[in-house]
Write an enzyme that holds these catalytic residues in place. Sequence first.
Site, PDB file in Angstrom:
ATOM      1  N   LYS A  55     -12.707 -28.688 -12.432  1.00  7.93           N
ATOM      2  CA  LYS A  55     -11.795 -28.223 -11.385  1.00  7.93           C
ATOM      3  C   LYS A  55     -10.341 -28.414 -11.816  1.00  7.93           C
ATOM      4  CE  LYS A  55     -15.304 -29.222  -7.896  1.00  7.93           C
ATOM      5  NZ  LYS A  55     -15.816 -30.071  -6.803  1.00  7.93           N
ATOM      6  N   GLN A  99     -14.568 -35.899  -4.219  1.00  5.63           N
ATOM      7  CA  GLN A  99     -15.808 -35.456  -4.867  1.00  5.63           C
ATOM      8  C   GLN A  99     -17.009 -36.210  -4.291  1.00  5.63           C
ATOM      9  OE1 GLN A  99     -16.054 -32.866  -6.855  1.00  5.63           O
ATOM     10  NE2 GLN A  99     -18.229 -33.082  -7.271  1.00  5.63           N
ATOM     11  N   ASP A 122     -12.201 -28.197   0.737  1.00  9.12           N
ATOM     12  CA  ASP A 122     -13.656 -28.155   0.588  1.00  9.12           C
ATOM     13  C   ASP A 122     -14.336 -27.554   1.821  1.00  9.12           C
ATOM     14  OD1 ASP A 122     -15.010 -28.993  -1.735  1.00  9.12           O
ATOM     15  OD2 ASP A 122     -14.365 -31.067  -1.435  1.00  9.12           O
TER      16      ASP A 122
END
Length: 286
Positions: A55, A99, A122
């Site tokens: 990412k 994450q 997200d």
Amino acid sequence: MVSPFILMEGAPVRDRIYADLAPRIAAASAAGHVPTLATLVVGDDPASLSYVRGKVNAAEKLGIASIQEHLPSDAGEARIRHVIDEWNHADGIDGILVQLPLPSGYDTAGVQQTVRADKDVDGFHPANMGALALKGFSPMFVSCTPAGVMEMLAFYGIDPAGARAVVLGRSNIVGMPMALLLTKADATVTIAHSRTGSLPELCRQADILVVAIGKPRFVTASMVKEGAVVVDVGINRVDDRLVGDVAFDDVRSVAAALTPVPKGVGPLTVAMLMHNVVVAAERKAG
Ligand code: GUN
């Protein structure tokens, strides 16, 4: 005439998304604000570290700035919340990504709710997931992997409207938002999971089968309707190789369209994250 098989690779879809984002990133940067993503990893799970590296590398290539924090697995929830709180208040940060999975013992849902909904690139915050589920509401961000699957379907000319879709897996990250997006796109959706009875028969009814169950090569040809569209979201490491949740060679013989693993959905998760960061920056700039 029998239509040719479509191998739904992620790269051309990703390239199109990046071609759309590049001028928008340049415009924001020229106007004085470089879109910025902050990523937090807790612990040393190799897969998580590798995903976050992917990412950050993608962001760098596109001209998106990134800030990274890597905490030890025993950092404790207070420290995690402190980092997120600072980022929530930092004007220069557009998107925040924690994450997952967090190491065992952490209250994942509690941590996810700490991220400001308007920086939740997200799409995991209940305000965003709830807005996705409700008619008349629009989420600020949609979860990246299912959003990437929708881009994939559109790119390859597959319209879910009127289709019977089966989503195998009910996770917050993939299964549940995937089912909501397909429903919004006018598919008739069934969510199936490890406790679903008669799974092969159910899957065989699907015009579109999205598989995110986390079991290597779980879906075989006998579970797939002739001519179905099959999207494999699984990434499993088997004998040092990455394989999906779909037995690719077997299912290829019956499906009309199928994603490979790797190089299928994977690149689109990252691409949609970049998209969400750019949207966050544009929204802030008004
Ligand atoms: N772990 C697996 N997929 C994801 C994702 O899309 N976002 C985050 N934050 N963690 C993940």
